[in-house]
Scaffold this motif. Structure first.
Motif, PDB file in Angstrom:
ATOM      1  N   GLY A   1      26.328  62.362  22.095  1.00 19.67           N
ATOM      2  CA  GLY A   1      26.117  62.806  23.486  1.00 19.67           C
ATOM      3  C   GLY A   1      26.967  62.027  24.467  1.00 19.67           C
ATOM      4  N   ARG A   2      27.018  62.523  25.692  1.00 19.74           N
ATOM      5  CA  ARG A   2      27.867  61.924  26.713  1.00 19.74           C
ATOM      6  C   ARG A   2      27.385  60.508  27.042  1.00 19.74           C
ATOM      7  N   ILE A   3      28.329  59.661  27.345  1.00 24.85           N
ATOM      8  CA  ILE A   3      27.984  58.302  27.747  1.00 24.85           C
ATOM      9  C   ILE A   3      28.174  58.120  29.254  1.00 24.85           C
TER      10      ILE A   3
ATOM     11  N   GLY B   1      34.487  60.129  26.533  1.00 24.92           N
ATOM     12  CA  GLY B   1      33.277  60.255  27.351  1.00 24.92           C
ATOM     13  C   GLY B   1      32.039  60.552  26.524  1.00 24.92           C
ATOM     14  N   ASP B   2      32.202  60.599  25.201  1.00 24.75           N
ATOM     15  CA  ASP B   2      31.071  60.831  24.307  1.00 24.75           C
ATOM     16  C   ASP B   2      30.823  59.590  23.458  1.00 24.75           C
ATOM     17  N   GLY B   3      29.562  59.460  23.018  1.00 21.76           N
ATOM     18  CA  GLY B   3      29.239  58.475  22.009  1.00 21.76           C
ATOM     19  C   GLY B   3      29.328  59.128  20.643  1.00 21.76           C
TER      20      GLY B   3
ATOM     21  N   LEU C   1      26.372  66.332  32.256  1.00 22.91           N
ATOM     22  CA  LEU C   1      25.362  67.081  31.507  1.00 22.91           C
ATOM     23  C   LEU C   1      26.021  68.241  30.779  1.00 22.91           C
ATOM     24  N   ASN C   2      25.372  68.665  29.711  1.00 27.31           N
ATOM     25  CA  ASN C   2      25.858  69.817  28.969  1.00 27.31           C
ATOM     26  C   ASN C   2      24.711  70.822  28.860  1.00 27.31           C
ATOM     27  N   VAL C   3      24.760  71.834  29.693  1.00 27.50           N
ATOM     28  CA  VAL C   3      23.694  72.829  29.742  1.00 27.50           C
ATOM     29  C   VAL C   3      24.256  74.138  29.201  1.00 27.50           C
TER      30      VAL C   3
ATOM     31  N   ASP D   1      32.011  73.282  12.725  1.00 24.24           N
ATOM     32  CA  ASP D   1      31.420  72.708  13.947  1.00 24.24           C
ATOM     33  C   ASP D   1      32.541  71.931  14.610  1.00 24.24           C
ATOM     34  N   THR D   2      33.131  72.530  15.653  1.00 23.37           N
ATOM     35  CA  THR D   2      34.360  72.006  16.241  1.00 23.37           C
ATOM     36  C   THR D   2      34.068  71.158  17.471  1.00 23.37           C
ATOM     37  N   PHE D   3      34.401  69.893  17.412  1.00 23.80           N
ATOM     38  CA  PHE D   3      34.263  69.016  18.579  1.00 23.80           C
ATOM     39  C   PHE D   3      35.597  68.941  19.305  1.00 23.80           C
ATOM     40  N   TRP D   4      35.568  69.238  20.589  1.00 22.64           N
ATOM     41  CA  TRP D   4      36.753  69.052  21.439  1.00 22.64           C
ATOM     42  C   TRP D   4      36.336  69.149  22.880  1.00 22.64           C
ATOM     43  N   GLN D   5      37.290  69.146  23.802  1.00 30.54           N
ATOM     44  CA  GLN D   5      36.996  69.095  25.235  1.00 30.54           C
ATOM     45  C   GLN D   5      38.071  69.852  26.011  1.00 30.54           C
ATOM     46  N   THR D   6      37.758  70.173  27.260  1.00 31.70           N
ATOM     47  CA  THR D   6      38.758  70.773  28.136  1.00 31.70           C
ATOM     48  C   THR D   6      40.041  69.927  28.091  1.00 31.70           C
ATOM     49  N   GLU D   7      39.866  68.625  28.095  1.00 29.77           N
ATOM     50  CA  GLU D   7      41.007  67.714  28.168  1.00 29.77           C
ATOM     51  C   GLU D   7      41.823  67.675  26.878  1.00 29.77           C
TER      52      GLU D   7
ATOM     53  N   SER E   1      31.222  76.955  15.571  1.00 28.58           N
ATOM     54  CA  SER E   1      30.307  76.519  16.620  1.00 28.58           C
ATOM     55  C   SER E   1      31.066  75.591  17.553  1.00 28.58           C
ATOM     56  N   VAL E   2      30.752  75.651  18.842  1.00 32.40           N
ATOM     57  CA  VAL E   2      31.490  74.846  19.817  1.00 32.40           C
ATOM     58  C   VAL E   2      30.698  74.592  21.083  1.00 32.40           C
ATOM     59  N   GLY E   3      30.963  73.475  21.724  1.00 33.10           N
ATOM     60  CA  GLY E   3      30.495  73.236  23.083  1.00 33.10           C
ATOM     61  C   GLY E   3      29.425  72.184  23.207  1.00 33.10           C
ATOM     62  N   GLU E   4      28.650  71.999  22.152  1.00 37.70           N
ATOM     63  CA  GLU E   4      27.549  71.037  22.187  1.00 37.70           C
ATOM     64  C   GLU E   4      27.149  70.805  20.739  1.00 37.70           C
ATOM     65  N   PRO E   5      26.355  69.767  20.502  1.00 35.63           N
ATOM     66  CA  PRO E   5      25.935  69.534  19.113  1.00 35.63           C
ATOM     67  C   PRO E   5      25.107  70.716  18.609  1.00 35.63           C
TER      68      PRO E   5
ATOM     69  N   TYR F   1      39.593  73.434  35.893  1.00 34.41           N
ATOM     70  CA  TYR F   1      38.725  72.443  36.524  1.00 34.41           C
ATOM     71  C   TYR F   1      37.516  72.143  35.654  1.00 34.41           C
ATOM     72  N   THR F   2      37.188  70.859  35.548  1.00 38.25           N
ATOM     73  CA  THR F   2      36.016  70.471  34.772  1.00 38.25           C
ATOM     74  C   THR F   2      35.335  69.304  35.457  1.00 38.25           C
ATOM     75  N   SER F   3      34.059  69.120  35.141  1.00 37.62           N
ATOM     76  CA  SER F   3      33.266  68.107  35.834  1.00 37.62           C
ATOM     77  C   SER F   3      33.430  66.735  35.206  1.00 37.62           C
TER      78      SER F   3
HETATM   79  C1  WT7 Z   1      32.034  68.221  25.882  1.00 42.30           C
HETATM   80  C2  WT7 Z   1      33.272  68.919  26.347  1.00 42.30           C
HETATM   81  C3  WT7 Z   1      34.991  72.160  23.506  1.00 42.30           C
HETATM   82  C4  WT7 Z   1      35.236  73.250  24.419  1.00 42.30           C
HETATM   83  C5  WT7 Z   1      34.023  73.673  25.189  1.00 42.30           C
HETATM   84  C6  WT7 Z   1      33.394  72.560  25.972  1.00 42.30           C
HETATM   85  C7  WT7 Z   1      30.541  68.468  24.098  1.00 42.30           C
HETATM   86  C8  WT7 Z   1      31.874  70.033  22.638  1.00 42.30           C
HETATM   87  C9  WT7 Z   1      30.957  69.719  20.695  1.00 42.30           C
HETATM   88  C10 WT7 Z   1      30.511  69.685  19.341  1.00 42.30           C
HETATM   89  C11 WT7 Z   1      28.988  68.013  19.963  1.00 42.30           C
HETATM   90  C12 WT7 Z   1      30.334  68.862  21.625  1.00 42.30           C
HETATM   91  C13 WT7 Z   1      30.978  67.017  24.202  1.00 42.30           C
HETATM   92  C14 WT7 Z   1      32.314  67.110  24.911  1.00 42.30           C
HETATM   93  N1  WT7 Z   1      30.924  69.101  22.828  1.00 42.30           N
HETATM   94  N2  WT7 Z   1      31.897  70.422  21.359  1.00 42.30           N
HETATM   95  N3  WT7 Z   1      31.039  70.473  18.400  1.00 42.30           N
HETATM   96  N4  WT7 Z   1      29.532  68.814  19.028  1.00 42.30           N
HETATM   97  N5  WT7 Z   1      29.351  68.012  21.262  1.00 42.30           N
HETATM   98  O1  WT7 Z   1      34.370  71.834  26.650  1.00 42.30           O
HETATM   99  O2  WT7 Z   1      33.287  71.731  28.900  1.00 42.30           O
HETATM  100  O3  WT7 Z   1      35.184  70.193  28.283  1.00 42.30           O
HETATM  101  O4  WT7 Z   1      32.907  69.900  27.286  1.00 42.30           O
HETATM  102  O5  WT7 Z   1      31.200  69.142  25.171  1.00 42.30           O
HETATM  103  O6  WT7 Z   1      30.059  66.309  24.964  1.00 42.30           O
HETATM  104  O7  WT7 Z   1      32.697  65.933  25.571  1.00 42.30           O
HETATM  105  P1  WT7 Z   1      33.977  70.919  27.861  1.00 42.30           P
END
Ligand code: WT7
Length: 655
Positions: free
Chosen positions: A521-523, A505-507, A527-529, A415-421, A389-393, A263-265
């Motif tokens: 960041g998200r469009i 969902g990101d810019g 939020l990413n806390v 610096d790995t960008f990805w998402q739950t999806e 690094s993961v999860g946010e910028p 589950y994710t928001s």
């Molecule tokens: C959102 C996804 C990736 C698994 C953990 C979080 C942000 C994630 C980065 C990064 C900048 C990032 C995005 C994305 N995000 N990695 N390396 N640089 N932003 O997974 O909970 O599905 O969140 O986290 O905004 O959309 P998530």
């Protein structure tokens, strides 16, 4: 922007031994994917995954955007992660080095992990749980947690792990949505020297109603928390599995069989159950672990994420095990017994690959700067060869510190960008190939077709910021939202792009010269806390559900030095606006309420009270003004459509 960019080329010795060595190798892979997309993924799926029945078709787009990958192939994820390694002679190799909160270390070999997984699988089978059933897992970081996930995979049950920090209410919502038959939990979790209950929260969740699908609650004994055991429903895991065989024939499932729901928001409504497949997901988990983390036989890999998040699924439970790696599973927190815990563990276990979140790095920087004893320089970190690094910028200052003080200036940072999806890495450096630029996740993983487009899907030139989309389906993509295919289509394949592009969902913006991606960041209203994803609407609903107090609430994010973003709530009460100590007391009460509704991670950092919220004449809340107020910046936006301008002064005050 390119002019002043600091570029870190891969160190020659790293590149020389890397799975993907040099940019020419990276480009050749991209080219292979471009020339023959299905041939590329098909080749890798054969190389990395063991199939029971080989697939003959790679991609089926007939029901797009419900894509199918390797659909006529059958496999088992647990077989791929465990048996296969034992068959290859790795039975005695350490799969997991578990370090408990208090520091006790347990090593588990591949043979032992397989035996444990099989026993749990046999236990689940004995309860009538079978292929296609859902099983919830609500447990802390543990070998039992990983084995429980593997056991579900083994019998074809779809697991849905709920992070141990979520409340009873959140757990209840997820149970109801999945219609799960069983829950695997523990008596408690141990964090920072304290035992926190888990089973009691499960009881509370089940007591809230709507969980009639649950027939069994299996309880792993972790501590000595008192558990009320409901006869017929609750059972200690040890009692269930003791004496059961340590072998269990895997259930061979179709590649598209749902391995898990997580589950994710989103920006609206309740959290969505992201459904992942078995074949395509496992392929990308293994492939990204191999190429992004350059995992080798003698590495000690440590991903600090919790198995309650996708990072823990892909880079603890599945990826490293699918490759026969050795990994750390850590129960505790980075600041206990002190903020040197991570560095001490890297030293003690000779960790070679370390993957964590910017929030953790930023908080450890603060601690290290205040106290030499917990500074990385006080530890021997020479075993490290790669950082992630993961999860946010990750902001360039934190990147530089991580590089210099943790990596000794010699370790590349991915610096790995990805998402739950997305299931696994989407935009990331390959450490033996990609020159690094702090603050940029650099270039798409080979085969991944990310682009930056405008509102109608036209490609934007490099240097112009826009919307991040993926132009082609990929093997580990989300398959649907559990029980809500329409919402899946609307959320990820919107009509704005004619239903053809995946909307992240990101810019993002690409560097004018290098084409490197930077995530802006998200469009949407997500939020990413501290790397945890939350919808502003979810938090607003939690606040207004405190009906005796709250009339109206609006939630926005504001930048925060440590947590990336912080939650800021603007609240109108059903009583006169409080000030001073009274405001503080009510704010605390509301924070606790949100903690109960969602979980402590969703508690707003700031709560400000107003007689009203800034609204247009048609009654729409003007969130962009709230964002400025939250940041404490002067309002420069046009406020001519605002019905009640005086409210801005009131909400601007910190109370
Ligand atoms: C959102 C996804 C990736 C698994 C953990 C979080 C942000 C994630 C980065 C990064 C900048 C990032 C995005 C994305 N995000 N990695 N390396 N640089 N932003 O997974 O909970 O599905 O969140 O986290 O905004 O959309 P998530």
């Amino acid at each position: 922007m390119s002019e002043e960019l600091k570029v870190y080329a891969p160190p020659a010795d790293f590149a020389a031994q890397a799975h993907v060595s040099g940019m020419a190798a990276y480009e050749a892979l991209c080219k292979e994917a471009e020339t023959d997309y299905e041939g590329y993924w098909g080749r890798l799926a054969k190389e990395l995954i063991s199939w029971k029945t080989p697939f003959t078709k790679v991609l089926n787009e007939a029901e797009a955007p419900f894509f199918k990958w390797f659909e006529d192939g059958t496999l088992n994820a647990s077989y791929n992660c465990l048996d296969r390694n034992v068959e290859r002679g790795l039975g005695d190799k350490t799969a997991i080095i578990f370090e408990a909160d208090g520091g006790e270390v347990t090593k588990v070999s591949y043979s032992e992990l397989l035996a444990k997984t099989c026993q749990i699988a046999n236990g689940l089978k004995s309860l009538g749980i079978k292929k296609g059933d859902r099983v919830m897992i609500y447990i802390a970081m543990s070998v039992d947690g990983v084995a429980a996930m593997q056991a579900c995979a083994r019998i074809g049950a779809t697991h849905s792990v709920v992070f141990g920090g979520f409340s009873a209410q959140s757990l209840r919502d997820r149970i109801e949505d999945t219609g799960a038959k069983a829950i695997i939990t523990a008596d408690c979790q141990v964090r920072g020297g304290k035992q926190l209950p888990l089973k009691a929260i499960v009881d509370e969740a089940l007591g809230l109603g709507g969980c009639d699908s649950i027939q069994k609650v299996l309880v792993v004994k972790r501590g000595d928390a008192k558990c009320a055991m409901t006869a017929g429903r609750d059972q200690w895991m040890d009692d269930l599995v003791s004496g059961l065989p340590t072998t269990c024939e895997p259930e061979w499932v179709e590649a598209e069989h749902p391995l898990f729901l997580l589950y994710t928001s989103g920006s609206t409504g309740k959290p969505k159950g992201v459904q992942h497949s078995t074949g395509g997901y496992l392929l990308h988990a293994a492939l990204t672990t191999k190429w992004t983390f350059d995992l080798k036989a003698d590495d000690v890999f440590w991903c600090t994420a919790d198995i309650g998040w996708v990072t823990g699924h892909t880079y603890i439970t599945y990826g490293p095990l699918a490759l026969g790696g050795t990994e750390i599973v850590f129960e505790g927190v980075p600041t206990y017994p002190d903020a040197g815990r991570f560095w001490k563990m890297i030293q003690d276990h000779k960790v070679s690959i370390f993957y964590t979140a910017p929030t953790a790095i930023r908080s450890l920087i603060k601690a290290a700067e205040a106290n030499d004893a917990v500074h990385p320089k006080s530890y021997d970190l020479s075993s490290l060869r790669l950082l992630g690094s993961v999860g946010e910028p990750i902001n360039p200052a934190a990147w530089e510190w991580y590089h210099q003080h943790v990596g000794g200036g010699r370790c590349p940072i991915v610096d790995t960008f990805w998402q739950t999806e997305t299931g696994g890495h989407m935009i990331t450096p390959l450490p033996g190939a990609t020159p690094l630029v702090p603050g940029s996740c650099t270039l798409p993983f080979p085969g991944i077709q990310f682009a930056v487009v405008d509102e109608v899907g036209n490609d934007l030139p490099w240097g112009k910021g826009g919307i991040l989309v993926c132009k082609k389906p990929w093997p580990s993509m989300i398959r649907t939202i559990w029980g809500d295919p329409e919402r899946f289509k609307k959320s990820y394949y919107p009509e704005d792009f004619k239903g053809k592009y995946y909307l992240a969902g990101d810019g993002a913006i690409r560097d004018e010269k290098t084409g490197y991606f930077t995530i802006t960041g998200r469009i949407d209203d997500v939020l990413n806390v501290s790397g945890h994803r939350m919808g502003t609407m979810e938090i607003e609903s939690a606040l207004v559900s405190c009906t005796e107090l709250v009339a109206e609430a609006a939630v926005v994010g504001r930048p925060d030095d440590t947590t990336g973003e912080a939650i800021c709530a603007f609240v109108v009460l059903k009583r006169p606006r409080p000030t001073g100590d009274e405001a503080k007391a009510i704010a605390k009460q509301l924070r606790d309420h949100v903690g109960k509704e969602i979980g402590p991670i969703a508690k707003p950092k700031d709560i400000r009270f107003g007689d009203n919220l800034p609204k247009t004449r048609s009654g729409k809340i003007m969130r962009r003004l709230l964002r400025s107020l939250a940041k404490g910046e002067a309002i420069t936006q046009d406020t001519s459509t605002l019905e009640n301008p005086a409210i801005l002064d009131q909400l601007g005050e910190n109370n």
